[in-house]
Design an enzyme around this catalytic site. Structure first.
Site, PDB file in Angstrom:
ATOM      1  N   SER A   1     -44.684  13.475  28.759  1.00 56.69           N
ATOM      2  CA  SER A   1     -43.335  13.038  28.415  1.00 56.69           C
ATOM      3  C   SER A   1     -43.301  11.516  28.420  1.00 56.69           C
ATOM      4  CB  SER A   1     -42.327  13.589  29.422  1.00 56.69           C
ATOM      5  OG  SER A   1     -42.598  13.071  30.706  1.00 56.69           O
TER       6      SER A   1
ATOM      7  N   ASP B   1     -33.799  15.617  18.453  1.00 53.12           N
ATOM      8  CA  ASP B   1     -33.374  16.570  19.479  1.00 53.12           C
ATOM      9  C   ASP B   1     -33.829  17.956  19.057  1.00 53.12           C
ATOM     10  OD1 ASP B   1     -32.252  17.510  21.765  1.00 53.12           O
ATOM     11  OD2 ASP B   1     -30.194  17.495  21.042  1.00 53.12           O
TER      12      ASP B   1
ATOM     13  N   CYS C   1      -4.114  40.203  28.910  1.00 54.00           N
ATOM     14  CA  CYS C   1      -4.358  39.693  27.560  1.00 54.00           C
ATOM     15  C   CYS C   1      -3.138  38.887  27.110  1.00 54.00           C
ATOM     16  CB  CYS C   1      -4.611  40.845  26.594  1.00 54.00           C
ATOM     17  SG  CYS C   1      -4.733  40.321  24.860  1.00 54.00           S
TER      18      CYS C   1
ATOM     19  N   GLU D   1     -41.870  17.494  16.063  1.00 56.34           N
ATOM     20  CA  GLU D   1     -40.654  18.082  16.630  1.00 56.34           C
ATOM     21  C   GLU D   1     -40.071  19.064  15.636  1.00 56.34           C
ATOM     22  OE1 GLU D   1     -38.145  17.323  20.226  1.00 56.34           O
ATOM     23  OE2 GLU D   1     -40.071  16.538  19.560  1.00 56.34           O
TER      24      GLU D   1
ATOM     25  N   LYS E   1     -32.390   6.308  25.270  1.00 57.02           N
ATOM     26  CA  LYS E   1     -31.533   7.455  24.986  1.00 57.02           C
ATOM     27  C   LYS E   1     -30.083   7.013  24.851  1.00 57.02           C
ATOM     28  CE  LYS E   1     -32.670  11.448  26.735  1.00 57.02           C
ATOM     29  NZ  LYS E   1     -32.969  12.557  27.664  1.00 57.02           N
TER      30      LYS E   1
ATOM     31  N   CYS F   1      -1.522  41.186  23.917  1.00 56.92           N
ATOM     32  CA  CYS F   1      -0.965  42.537  24.065  1.00 56.92           C
ATOM     33  C   CYS F   1      -0.590  42.888  25.496  1.00 56.92           C
ATOM     34  CB  CYS F   1      -1.943  43.574  23.507  1.00 56.92           C
ATOM     35  SG  CYS F   1      -3.436  43.784  24.509  1.00 56.92           S
TER      36      CYS F   1
ATOM     37  N   CYS G   1     -10.396  41.910  26.532  1.00 58.95           N
ATOM     38  CA  CYS G   1      -9.239  42.799  26.426  1.00 58.95           C
ATOM     39  C   CYS G   1      -9.756  44.145  25.931  1.00 58.95           C
ATOM     40  CB  CYS G   1      -8.214  42.229  25.450  1.00 58.95           C
ATOM     41  SG  CYS G   1      -6.898  43.412  25.035  1.00 58.95           S
TER      42      CYS G   1
ATOM     43  N   TYR H   1     -45.227  13.059  14.118  1.00 62.00           N
ATOM     44  CA  TYR H   1     -45.159  11.654  14.496  1.00 62.00           C
ATOM     45  C   TYR H   1     -46.344  11.121  15.315  1.00 62.00           C
ATOM     46  CZ  TYR H   1     -42.927  14.068  18.478  1.00 62.00           C
ATOM     47  OH  TYR H   1     -42.622  14.942  19.481  1.00 62.00           O
TER      48      TYR H   1
ATOM     49  N   CYS I   1      -4.523  45.737  19.988  1.00 64.60           N
ATOM     50  CA  CYS I   1      -4.375  44.291  20.168  1.00 64.60           C
ATOM     51  C   CYS I   1      -4.540  43.627  18.800  1.00 64.60           C
ATOM     52  CB  CYS I   1      -5.417  43.776  21.152  1.00 64.60           C
ATOM     53  SG  CYS I   1      -5.279  42.040  21.557  1.00 64.60           S
TER      54      CYS I   1
ATOM     55  N   GLU J   1     -39.094   4.767  16.217  1.00 64.54           N
ATOM     56  CA  GLU J   1     -38.882   6.068  15.585  1.00 64.54           C
ATOM     57  C   GLU J   1     -37.614   6.703  16.145  1.00 64.54           C
ATOM     58  OE1 GLU J   1     -43.716   6.927  15.563  1.00 64.54           O
ATOM     59  OE2 GLU J   1     -42.378   8.145  16.774  1.00 64.54           O
TER      60      GLU J   1
ATOM     61  N   ARG K   1     -45.014  22.643  23.885  1.00 63.80           N
ATOM     62  CA  ARG K   1     -45.403  21.731  24.958  1.00 63.80           C
ATOM     63  C   ARG K   1     -45.616  22.453  26.280  1.00 63.80           C
ATOM     64  NH1 ARG K   1     -42.160  16.459  27.176  1.00 63.80           N
ATOM     65  NH2 ARG K   1     -41.151  17.946  28.555  1.00 63.80           N
TER      66      ARG K   1
ATOM     67  N   LYS L   1     -35.544   9.533  17.836  1.00 61.95           N
ATOM     68  CA  LYS L   1     -35.920  10.544  18.835  1.00 61.95           C
ATOM     69  C   LYS L   1     -35.175  11.834  18.498  1.00 61.95           C
ATOM     70  CE  LYS L   1     -36.279  11.355  23.817  1.00 61.95           C
ATOM     71  NZ  LYS L   1     -35.601  12.653  23.817  1.00 61.95           N
TER      72      LYS L   1
ATOM     73  N   LYS M   1     -42.997   2.460  20.487  1.00 64.83           N
ATOM     74  CA  LYS M   1     -44.425   2.561  20.786  1.00 64.83           C
ATOM     75  C   LYS M   1     -45.135   1.261  20.395  1.00 64.83           C
ATOM     76  CE  LYS M   1     -44.419   7.475  19.453  1.00 64.83           C
ATOM     77  NZ  LYS M   1     -44.811   8.440  18.400  1.00 64.83           N
TER      78      LYS M   1
ATOM     79  N   PHE N   1     -27.940  12.954  30.453  1.00 68.93           N
ATOM     80  CA  PHE N   1     -27.586  11.793  31.268  1.00 68.93           C
ATOM     81  C   PHE N   1     -27.467  12.190  32.739  1.00 68.93           C
ATOM     82  CE2 PHE N   1     -26.156   7.649  32.100  1.00 68.93           C
ATOM     83  CZ  PHE N   1     -25.045   7.693  32.918  1.00 68.93           C
ATOM     84  N   GLU N   2     -26.802  13.320  33.012  1.00 68.39           N
ATOM     85  CA  GLU N   2     -26.651  13.774  34.395  1.00 68.39           C
ATOM     86  C   GLU N   2     -28.010  14.144  34.996  1.00 68.39           C
ATOM     87  OE1 GLU N   2     -23.786  16.755  33.231  1.00 68.39           O
ATOM     88  OE2 GLU N   2     -22.311  15.906  34.590  1.00 68.39           O
ATOM     89  N   PHE N   3     -28.857  14.803  34.190  1.00 64.25           N
ATOM     90  CA  PHE N   3     -30.195  15.178  34.657  1.00 64.25           C
ATOM     91  C   PHE N   3     -31.004  13.932  35.018  1.00 64.25           C
ATOM     92  CE2 PHE N   3     -33.806  18.048  34.959  1.00 64.25           C
ATOM     93  CZ  PHE N   3     -34.883  17.189  34.757  1.00 64.25           C
ATOM     94  N   ASP N   4     -30.994  12.944  34.117  1.00 65.68           N
ATOM     95  CA  ASP N   4     -31.785  11.734  34.341  1.00 65.68           C
ATOM     96  C   ASP N   4     -31.299  10.962  35.570  1.00 65.68           C
ATOM     97  OD1 ASP N   4     -33.414  12.268  32.199  1.00 65.68           O
ATOM     98  OD2 ASP N   4     -32.228  11.108  30.779  1.00 65.68           O
TER      99      ASP N   4
END
Length: 676
Positions: A83, A117, A406, A173, A312, A409, A424, A225, A430, A113, A136, A115, A288, A35-38
């Site tokens: 992609s 991972d 530690c 996949e 996603k 110990c 440690c 697929y 320990c 279908e 790929r 998706k 598709k 999500f952050e990447f996208d």
């Protein structure tokens, strides 16, 4: 923002996203959520549309995936592995549907279908036989991993039925089921090896292993697929899925044919709820257009088809309170911070704790006790804190400071250069390290001592009967004392004593693995035992000598030398030797097939179509000898792909002939013919 600020932002995004692409596709070690990447990719895409003059040719918007690794032969894809466009928004799906309708009218269907991972794979079949498997890579070319993929049972080596073309390509996949992942990760923990974060990483790492025999030990699966042929065989994608299933391919049973976008959304909602009941991970749904002729009519953009899109799912997350941070000490001395949380329901389970990984993560999050934190359980098996809601931070909240000593110990923690984990060093004093090492020693993959379990070891340690591994072998003399302990009946004591006695016959490689030396897993122990033969040679070996052993790098070698320098460890070895444990590799006697290689010495290095164990057996079966290191005594170096550069350099300096595995076999066959 000024134009210079905009260009600086675009350059920073390109650099960051390319790094994340490399981590994900090449190293299989993602450091950012999808999500952050996208979100960052969408920001860069928008900026490039508005300021095309500032677009970097190396921008991730201009290419698919990551870079190709140099560990395998590079193969160009006949059909590029593009992609899919993706979204987290249902409105975007409705907009996608509207574009399809404008181009095709109302007479079309969708195939939905799951998706998966996992790791994208392209398989080529010639005359019904698996000819090639390629990753790929960067979309235009990938890595040839055929030898490894042949070990996956679900991928047919020979097709069933009839009707398939002479030559075709099928995409799918490769993945790992969660129960298998959990079991194998537990084994990695027992072997003092780094655990994988999720099944996707494990599958990707497995496919890229250099030894196919190791790949075969890991139960990978594969859903197929999409079919590619030079001449069309079917009019729809749905028909092709049915056909390839008849040919022997593993096709997901949850695919569905949808008449309109409402049915697509219903499918998405269904699997958003039910995905956690699957034995494998999915991170969305692929949609598709079903008709191949309509797919051709829609066409492609530079990097994705216009007739398909992926929706996603957001990783499951929840907000809760960080109540405290505790620190766990493992058997290797690694100190891991753990967040103790106010219980919260997440992905169907109640979460009370989350991993914080290491000091770097604690610092990155800037945690304070009592913070309101967001916890995620997406691809990760163990929940993790992804961010802090600083708006809810209480005035005067105490920051979380990673300890310098530690927590058990009190020893000063150590952190080696280049490593994120604190250790440690007090492994002989320990408590959790001592107990963990003894539990590892008795485990099935090490000494396999029947009659002893983890709880029993903890009890024996608390009572003072077993403070070191060697103390196990003194329990023979303490039978009567043991009988006074709760839940220690005479039968259980005798079974325990019998199991300990039998363990004295375990081979040297098992004893070595059982010692729990950092970085020395089961395979490494076996390699060392075979090469150095006995404990004395090992204890006296230098880093340089150890690194000549196959698959032993500097990190492992340094760990071994450091371990055996410690007088406390030397004392334990002496005690175990006196108790009768095996510290010398047993000589395997066999009748050779021939003596055509008698008097000749070999070292095998690199990767081959055959396993190295098979080549070693062939050499020894025909009178040859395998050496552990390159020296003037070596006659031949059997060289495969990706052979270590230090070995190659040393062999060249000594003018040692390099031969391939085929030349080795020809040598055996040719010599046999000459001798007869």
């Amino acid at each position: 923002m000024s134009l210079s600020d905009i260009q600086e932002r675009m350059d920073a995004l390109v650099k960051e996203l390319n790094t994340h692409n490399y981590n994900y596709y090449v190293l299989a070690q993602p450091t950012i959520s999808d999500f952050e990447f996208d979100k960052k990719l969408a920001e860069l895409t928008e900026l490039e549309k508005r300021y095309p003059d500032y677009q970097d040719p190396d921008s991730p918007t201009q290419k698919v995936g990551g870079e190709v690794t140099k560990e395998f032969k590079t193969v160009k894809h006949k059909w590029p592995m593009l992609s899919l466009g993706n979204t987290y928004s249902e409105q975007d799906l409705k907009d996608f549907d509207e574009r399809i309708r404008k181009a095709l009218g109302d007479n079309f269907e969708y195939v939905c279908e799951l998706k998966f991972d996992g790791l994208s794979m392209s398989l080529t079949y010639e005359n019904g036989l698996l000819a090639r498997a390629v990753t790929r890579g960067d979309g235009a070319q990938g890595d040839d991993v055929t030898t490894n993929v042949r070990t996956i049972n679900r991928i047919p080596k020979r097709l069933k039925g009839t009707g398939y073309p002479e030559s075709f390509e099928i995409r799918g996949e490769v993945f790992m089921h969660r129960p298998a992942f959990d079991r194998l990760n537990r084994e990695r923990a027992e072997n003092n090896e780094v655990q994988y974060a999720n099944p996707r990483n494990f599958a990707a790492g497995t496919v890229k292993l250099q030894d196919s025999s190791e790949v075969a030990k890991r139960p990978l699966d594969c859903f197929l697929y999409f079919l590619y042929t030079d001449k069309p065989l079917f009019s729809t994608h749905w028909q092709s899925l049915s056909a390839v299933k008849d040919w022997g391919f593993h096709v997901c049973e949850h695919n569905d044919l949808c008449k309109n976008i409402d049915e697509v959304l219903a499918f998405i909602h269904k699997w958003d709820e039910q995905r956690f009941k699957l034995s494998y991970d999915i991170d969305g749904i692929v949609i598709k257009v079903n008709s191949y002729s309509q797919q051709q009519e829609m066409g492609f953009t530079a990097k994705s088809p216009r007739w398909a899109i992926s929706y996603k799912y957001k990783a499951q997350e929840a907000e809760t309170i960080l109540e405290s941070v505790s620190y766990q000490v493992g058997r290797t001395g690694a100190v891991t911070p753990v967040a103790n949380l106010k219980p919260v329901l997440l992905a169907g389970t109640t979460v009370k704790r989350a991993t914080l990984h290491n000091a770097n993560e604690v610092k990155r999050l800037d945690l304070h006790v009592g913070d309101s934190v967001f916890v995620e359980k997406g691809g990760e098996i163990i929940p993790k804190i992804i961010s802090v809601n600083t708006l809810k931070r209480q005035p005067g909240a105490t920051p979380v400071i990673y300890p310098e000593q530690c927590p058990v110990c009190g020893s000063d923690l150590e952190r080696k250069e280049g490593e994120a984990v604190h250790y440690c060093p007090n492994d002989e004093g320990c408590a959790p390290q001592i107990v963990g090492k003894i539990q590892h020693f008795i485990s099935r993959k090490a000494m396999n001592i029947d009659g002893l379990g983890d709880e029993t070891i903890e009890t024996l340690y608390r009572k003072g009967y077993v403070l070191h591994i060697s103390d196990l072998y003194s329990l023979f003399e303490r039978r009567e004392e043991l009988k006074t302990m709760d839940r220690f009946g005479e039968r259980s004591i005798e079974n325990m004593i019998e199991g300990i006695a039998k363990s004295k016959q375990m081979p040297f490689e098992k004893v070595l693995f059982g010692l729990g030396i950092r970085y020395v897993g089961e395979t490494v122990a076996r390699k060392i035992a075979a090469a150095l033969k006995n404990i004395d040679s090992l204890m006296n070996a230098t880093v340089e000598e150890l690194t000549t052993v196959d698959e032993i790098g500097a990190r492992i070698a340094e760990s071994l030398v450091e371990y055996f320098k410690d007088e406390r460890h030397q004392e334990q070895i002496t005690k175990l030797r006196n108790h009768g444990l095996q510290f010398e590799a047993a000589e395997v006697r066999f009748v050779p097939d021939s003596d055509v290689l008698a008097g000749k010495t070999f070292i095998i290095s690199g990767t081959f179509a055959r396993s190295r164990d098979e080549l070693s057996a062939m050499i020894e079966a025909n009178g040859g000898k395998i050496l552990s290191s390159i020296s003037a005594k070596l006659n031949y170096l059997v060289a495969g792909e990706n052979m270590g550069p230090s070995k190659l350099e040393k062999a060249n300096k000594l003018n040692i002939p390099l031969i391939s595995d085929d030349e080795l076999i020809a040598m055996i066959a040719g010599s046999t013919k000459t001798s007869t």
